[in-house]
Design a protein around this motif. Structure first.
Motif: not given
Length: 203
Positions: A24-28, A54-59, A160-172, A174-178
């Motif tokens: 929540y704090t890293r993305l939204a 996006s690159s400046q706010q890499a997580n 994470i405490n509910s399922f399913p849960f998907s996280i999308f991470i780029d080639a570098q 970095n967290l992109i979305t979930y």
């Protein structure tokens, strides 16, 4: 033995609750049926300023240990930095998890050479066992790579405490979305596109 298991479970729940705000704090906030967390607006989608921002706010995605199907310990970091990573937390006792599996399999068959698919079975957190999970995967004919959470380390890392849960991470790495909960085929593809636009066409 029962007392020890109860203590371990209690500690794991405390860790999960303490980490619950990580994404929540890293993305939204999470997916709302038709939107992924931190999804860029259409006006931002292809602009260079958006890319720069996006690159400046890499997580960077934090790593955690897990076991592969042979019982070997691997780290999420082993997959980071060369290809995008689709990370999914699931259980064979979770109906919504199983409902999205065929769509994940289809995407794996299409993009498995260019994207790491890391599906993590959460085990005891959903009253699941490795034997149940392996039997389900075999019966369903799924071929994507599956890993197993050990002592709640994977889910506690991301809170994470509910399922399913998907996280999308780029080639570098970095967290992109979930996305929280079952994602439609369209949302799964959209998530892959956001993390790997050069690989996955926009839906």
């Amino acid at each position: 033995m029962g007392k020890k298991s109860t203590v371990i479970l209690g500690i794991a729940l405390v860790v999960i609750l303490a980490a619950a705000g990580f994404l929540y704090t890293r993305l939204a906030p999470g997916v709302q049926n038709s939107q992924l967390a931190n999804e860029p607006s259409q006006s931002e989608g292809s602009s260079s300023s958006s890319s720069s921002s996006s690159s400046q706010q890499a997580n960077p995605a934090p790593s955690f240990p897990m076991e592969d199907s042979q019982g070997n310990t691997v780290q999420l970091s082993d997959f980071l930095g060369d290809k995008p990573v689709f990370l999914n937390f699931w259980a064979s006792t979770c109906s919504p998890c199983k409902q999205e599996m065929p769509d994940i399999q289809a995407l794996y068959e299409q993009y498995g050479d260019q994207i790491h698919f890391v599906l993590v079975n959460v085990g005891a957190a959903m009253n699941d066992t490795r034997e149940k999970a392996e039997n389900y995967l075999k019966e369903a004919g799924f071929t994507f790579p599956v890993y197993y959470d050990v002592d709640y380390q994977a889910i506690s890392t991301y809170g994470i405490n509910s399922f399913p849960f998907s996280i999308f991470i780029d080639a570098q790495g970095n967290l992109i979305t979930y996305g929280q909960g079952k994602l439609s085929a369209e949302l799964l593809q959209k998530g892959l596109n956001l993390m790997a636009p050069d690989v996955v066409p926009a839906p």
